[in-house]
Design a protein around this motif. Structure first.
Motif, PDB file in Angstrom:
ATOM      1  N   ASP A 178       0.853  -1.185   0.000  1.00 43.63           N
ATOM      2  CA  ASP A 178       0.000   0.000   0.000  1.00 43.63           C
ATOM      3  C   ASP A 178       0.885   1.230   0.000  1.00 43.63           C
ATOM      4  O   ASP A 178       1.641   1.463   0.956  1.00 43.63           O
ATOM      5  CB  ASP A 178      -0.891  -0.024   1.256  1.00 43.63           C
ATOM      6  N   THR A 179       0.811   2.018  -1.077  1.00 43.75           N
ATOM      7  CA  THR A 179       1.643   3.224  -1.171  1.00 43.75           C
ATOM      8  C   THR A 179       0.806   4.486  -1.007  1.00 43.75           C
ATOM      9  O   THR A 179       1.262   5.574  -1.324  1.00 43.75           O
ATOM     10  CB  THR A 179       2.376   3.291  -2.535  1.00 43.75           C
ATOM     11  N   THR A 180      -0.437   4.339  -0.533  1.00 44.86           N
ATOM     12  CA  THR A 180      -1.296   5.517  -0.413  1.00 44.86           C
ATOM     13  C   THR A 180      -0.933   6.367   0.808  1.00 44.86           C
ATOM     14  O   THR A 180      -1.353   7.512   0.904  1.00 44.86           O
ATOM     15  CB  THR A 180      -2.797   5.137  -0.335  1.00 44.86           C
ATOM     16  N   ASP A 181      -0.175   5.802   1.744  1.00 47.87           N
ATOM     17  CA  ASP A 181       0.354   6.576   2.869  1.00 47.87           C
ATOM     18  C   ASP A 181       1.863   6.721   2.711  1.00 47.87           C
ATOM     19  O   ASP A 181       2.481   5.935   2.004  1.00 47.87           O
ATOM     20  CB  ASP A 181       0.077   5.849   4.189  1.00 47.87           C
ATOM     21  N   ASP A 182       2.438   7.678   3.406  1.00 51.71           N
ATOM     22  CA  ASP A 182       3.893   7.846   3.344  1.00 51.71           C
ATOM     23  C   ASP A 182       4.590   6.580   3.801  1.00 51.71           C
ATOM     24  O   ASP A 182       5.592   6.165   3.231  1.00 51.71           O
ATOM     25  CB  ASP A 182       4.335   9.020   4.235  1.00 51.71           C
ATOM     26  N   LYS A 183       4.044   6.001   4.879  1.00 52.41           N
ATOM     27  CA  LYS A 183       4.644   4.770   5.386  1.00 52.41           C
ATOM     28  C   LYS A 183       4.052   3.576   4.624  1.00 52.41           C
ATOM     29  O   LYS A 183       2.834   3.374   4.624  1.00 52.41           O
ATOM     30  CB  LYS A 183       4.361   4.641   6.888  1.00 52.41           C
ATOM     31  N   ILE A 184       4.926   2.802   3.988  1.00 48.31           N
ATOM     32  CA  ILE A 184       4.471   1.669   3.178  1.00 48.31           C
ATOM     33  C   ILE A 184       4.095   0.502   4.093  1.00 48.31           C
ATOM     34  O   ILE A 184       4.831   0.178   5.032  1.00 48.31           O
ATOM     35  CB  ILE A 184       5.606   1.211   2.233  1.00 48.31           C
ATOM     36  N   THR A 185       2.935  -0.097   3.820  1.00 51.77           N
ATOM     37  CA  THR A 185       2.574  -1.326   4.537  1.00 51.77           C
ATOM     38  C   THR A 185       2.307  -2.435   3.529  1.00 51.77           C
ATOM     39  O   THR A 185       2.052  -2.176   2.352  1.00 51.77           O
ATOM     40  CB  THR A 185       1.316  -1.146   5.409  1.00 51.77           C
ATOM     41  N   CYS A 186       2.392  -3.662   4.023  1.00 51.40           N
ATOM     42  CA  CYS A 186       2.171  -4.821   3.165  1.00 51.40           C
ATOM     43  C   CYS A 186       0.751  -5.325   3.353  1.00 51.40           C
ATOM     44  O   CYS A 186       0.329  -5.612   4.474  1.00 51.40           O
ATOM     45  CB  CYS A 186       3.179  -5.914   3.516  1.00 51.40           C
ATOM     46  N   LEU A 187      -0.009  -5.414   2.260  1.00 53.29           N
ATOM     47  CA  LEU A 187      -1.390  -5.893   2.338  1.00 53.29           C
ATOM     48  C   LEU A 187      -1.480  -7.396   2.101  1.00 53.29           C
ATOM     49  O   LEU A 187      -2.461  -8.026   2.462  1.00 53.29           O
ATOM     50  CB  LEU A 187      -2.261  -5.162   1.316  1.00 53.29           C
ATOM     51  N   ARG A 188      -0.469  -7.950   1.450  1.00 57.42           N
ATOM     52  CA  ARG A 188      -0.430  -9.398   1.237  1.00 57.42           C
ATOM     53  C   ARG A 188       1.018  -9.815   0.992  1.00 57.42           C
ATOM     54  O   ARG A 188       1.629  -9.327   0.051  1.00 57.42           O
ATOM     55  CB  ARG A 188      -1.274  -9.790   0.010  1.00 57.42           C
ATOM     56  N   PRO A 189       1.578 -10.673   1.851  1.00 59.16           N
ATOM     57  CA  PRO A 189       2.918 -11.184   1.549  1.00 59.16           C
ATOM     58  C   PRO A 189       2.842 -12.042   0.284  1.00 59.16           C
ATOM     59  O   PRO A 189       1.813 -12.655   0.014  1.00 59.16           O
ATOM     60  CB  PRO A 189       3.278 -12.033   2.770  1.00 59.16           C
ATOM     61  N   GLY A 190       3.910 -12.054  -0.501  1.00 55.10           N
ATOM     62  CA  GLY A 190       3.859 -12.791  -1.761  1.00 55.10           C
ATOM     63  C   GLY A 190       5.241 -13.066  -2.315  1.00 55.10           C
ATOM     64  O   GLY A 190       6.212 -13.193  -1.567  1.00 55.10           O
ATOM     65  N   GLY A 191       5.323 -13.107  -3.635  1.00 57.31           N
ATOM     66  CA  GLY A 191       6.520 -13.592  -4.326  1.00 57.31           C
ATOM     67  C   GLY A 191       7.759 -12.728  -4.194  1.00 57.31           C
ATOM     68  O   GLY A 191       8.856 -13.173  -4.543  1.00 57.31           O
ATOM     69  N   LEU A 192       7.618 -11.502  -3.715  1.00 54.17           N
ATOM     70  CA  LEU A 192       8.802 -10.678  -3.420  1.00 54.17           C
ATOM     71  C   LEU A 192       8.984 -10.663  -1.901  1.00 54.17           C
ATOM     72  O   LEU A 192       8.099 -10.219  -1.170  1.00 54.17           O
ATOM     73  CB  LEU A 192       8.598  -9.246  -3.934  1.00 54.17           C
ATOM     74  N   ALA A 193      10.137 -11.156  -1.437  1.00 48.18           N
ATOM     75  CA  ALA A 193      10.362 -11.242   0.010  1.00 48.18           C
ATOM     76  C   ALA A 193      10.316  -9.852   0.636  1.00 48.18           C
ATOM     77  O   ALA A 193      10.914  -8.904   0.118  1.00 48.18           O
ATOM     78  CB  ALA A 193      11.698 -11.914   0.287  1.00 48.18           C
ATOM     79  N   LEU A 194       9.610  -9.747   1.758  1.00 47.11           N
ATOM     80  CA  LEU A 194       9.425  -8.461   2.417  1.00 47.11           C
ATOM     81  C   LEU A 194      10.745  -7.866   2.913  1.00 47.11           C
ATOM     82  O   LEU A 194      10.900  -6.649   2.969  1.00 47.11           O
ATOM     83  CB  LEU A 194       8.452  -8.649   3.590  1.00 47.11           C
ATOM     84  N   GLU A 195      11.693  -8.744   3.257  1.00 48.63           N
ATOM     85  CA  GLU A 195      13.003  -8.271   3.696  1.00 48.63           C
ATOM     86  C   GLU A 195      13.657  -7.373   2.638  1.00 48.63           C
ATOM     87  O   GLU A 195      14.339  -6.397   2.960  1.00 48.63           O
ATOM     88  CB  GLU A 195      13.939  -9.446   4.003  1.00 48.63           C
ATOM     89  N   LYS A 196      13.427  -7.699   1.363  1.00 47.42           N
ATOM     90  CA  LYS A 196      14.032  -6.900   0.286  1.00 47.42           C
ATOM     91  C   LYS A 196      13.408  -5.517   0.229  1.00 47.42           C
ATOM     92  O   LYS A 196      14.082  -4.525  -0.036  1.00 47.42           O
ATOM     93  CB  LYS A 196      13.850  -7.607  -1.061  1.00 47.42           C
ATOM     94  N   VAL A 197      12.090  -5.449   0.487  1.00 51.17           N
ATOM     95  CA  VAL A 197      11.393  -4.165   0.484  1.00 51.17           C
ATOM     96  C   VAL A 197      11.873  -3.323   1.670  1.00 51.17           C
ATOM     97  O   VAL A 197      12.188  -2.141   1.532  1.00 51.17           O
ATOM     98  CB  VAL A 197       9.864  -4.375   0.556  1.00 51.17           C
ATOM     99  N   SER A 198      11.942  -3.965   2.835  1.00 51.44           N
ATOM    100  CA  SER A 198      12.398  -3.258   4.040  1.00 51.44           C
ATOM    101  C   SER A 198      13.816  -2.732   3.852  1.00 51.44           C
ATOM    102  O   SER A 198      14.129  -1.604   4.262  1.00 51.44           O
ATOM    103  CB  SER A 198      12.349  -4.194   5.254  1.00 51.44           C
ATOM    104  N   ALA A 199      14.685  -3.538   3.227  1.00 55.95           N
ATOM    105  CA  ALA A 199      16.073  -3.122   3.020  1.00 55.95           C
ATOM    106  C   ALA A 199      16.131  -1.886   2.133  1.00 55.95           C
ATOM    107  O   ALA A 199      16.890  -0.948   2.407  1.00 55.95           O
ATOM    108  CB  ALA A 199      16.877  -4.264   2.405  1.00 55.95           C
ATOM    109  N   LEU A 200      15.301  -1.853   1.104  1.00 57.24           N
ATOM    110  CA  LEU A 200      15.299  -0.693   0.203  1.00 57.24           C
ATOM    111  C   LEU A 200      14.794   0.555   0.919  1.00 57.24           C
ATOM    112  O   LEU A 200      15.340   1.645   0.766  1.00 57.24           O
ATOM    113  CB  LEU A 200      14.423  -0.962  -1.019  1.00 57.24           C
TER     114      LEU A 200
END
Ligand code: TXA
Ligand code: MG
Length: 315
Positions: A178-200
């Motif tokens: 969800d990119t509608t807020d400044d702080k990104i949240t995950c609405l469904r874990p899936g094929g891209l590991a969340l650790e990679k998103v957090s690292a970025l």
């Protein structure tokens, strides 16, 4: 239903342009596509899937330009797109373009966008000339398809064509952010590991709490989902008499193994196909259930366990 191959992209695109439904492969799972600008075509998706109409769909695009024309991409959304598109990541963005059918967005003030990594999928979207609204190509509540024959078994007679691109490589639906807020949240874990998103992003991305299951306004909120016909039991050390064992790692004698090397990417790619196969086998042989070995809660294991919990949820 027409069974098309990679040489038939023009035929598949023509069906989509004239309001038909085409199931097509992506790197995650097969999608059931329709023109996102054609409300009647999108309505047919809900009909074919037997899907509750409050569940909005993902729009698939072939390029970043096409995404820009469909919604407002924030600075952070653009960083994510730059890092992970094309790929198994969906961005929920504000200000959907007015041409997008209301059924696609389910009337929400946002729209979910994804640029698939599979070239065949992007070629199809480009040939169709419109973004494709596409949920996974299965009846609502059933296991997601990772091969054309899964689609045919589930949707034959309900859709116009399937474009066969062979088995999918990632095997799990996209990670929805969800990119509608400044702080990104995950609405469904899936094929891209969340650790990679957090690292970025430089902070730990949280998984949004499931909403009231009776009013799902965000993804996969329906409790029972991805359901095989037989019962599913998690974190099993071994199978009971009436069960098959779906294993992970080398420690167990499994009927099928998600990954003997305990490789989570391999396990994700095998998950839905193995559930399909054991479900069919259980039916033929009179077994009552599928027991599943424990999967570590890290990397793609988050998404695998999310799907398994839904498969095991009370129906
Ligand atoms: O990998 C995938 O994402 C596959 C392939 C075909 O691309 N597609 C897929 O679509 O899994 P579907 O429809 O099964 O799941 C889309 C999820 C739904 O749970 C829906 O609720 C959520 O995305 N969604 C769509 N638009 C949304 C929005 N504007 N806000 C919040 N959630 C949204
Ligand atoms: Mg689905």
């Amino acid at each position: 239903m027409e069974h098309l191959g990679p040489k038939d992209i023009e035929r598949a695109a023509a069906i989509l342009r004239t309001g038909g439904l085409v199931a097509f492969p992506t790197e995650t799972v097969y999608g059931l596509g329709a023109s996102a600008f054609d409300g009647r075509a999108v309505a047919k998706i809900y009909e074919a899937k037997g899907r509750p109409s409050f569940n909005p769909l993902i729009l698939h695009v072939a390029s970043l330009d096409q995404a820009h024309a469909l919604a407002a991409l924030s600075e952070t959304a653009l960083r994510l797109a730059d890092a992970f598109w094309p790929g198994p990541m969906t961005l929920v963005c504000p200000n959907p373009a007015p041409e997008i059918s209301n059924l696609t967005t389910a009337g929400l003030g946002s729209v979910a966008l994804r640029m698939p990594d599979l070239k065949l999928a992007r070629d199809l979207i480009a040939a169709a000339g419109v973004p494709l609204a596409a949920p996974s190509a299965n009846r609502s509540g059933k296991i997601s398809p990772t091969r054309a024959d899964h689609v045919i078994a589930d949707l034959n007679g309900r859709i116009d064509a399937v474009l066969d691109g062979g088995p999918t490589t990632v095997g799990l639906e996209s990670t929805i952010l969800d990119t509608t807020d400044d702080k990104i949240t995950c609405l469904r874990p899936g094929g891209l590991a969340l650790e990679k998103v957090s690292a970025l992003l430089g902070y730990e991305v949280e998984i949004a709490k499931p909403l009231d299951p009776d009013s799902p306004s965000s993804p996969g909120q329906l409790q029972s989902h991805y359901a095989p016909k037989v019962a599913v039991r998690l974190n099993a050390d071994s199978a009971a008499e009436a069960e098959f064992l779906l294993g992970f790692g080398t420690t167990v004698e499994a009927d099928l193994n998600l990954s003997r090397d305990a490789d989570l990417e391999e396990a994700a790619a095998n998950l839905f196909a193995h559930l399909h196969d054991l479900d069919h086998l259980a039916h033929r042989t009179g077994k009552m259930g599928i027991a599943v070995s424990p999967i570590p809660e890290m990397g793609l294991g988050l998404a695998i366990n999310d799907r398994l919990r839904r498969a095991a949820a009370p129906r």
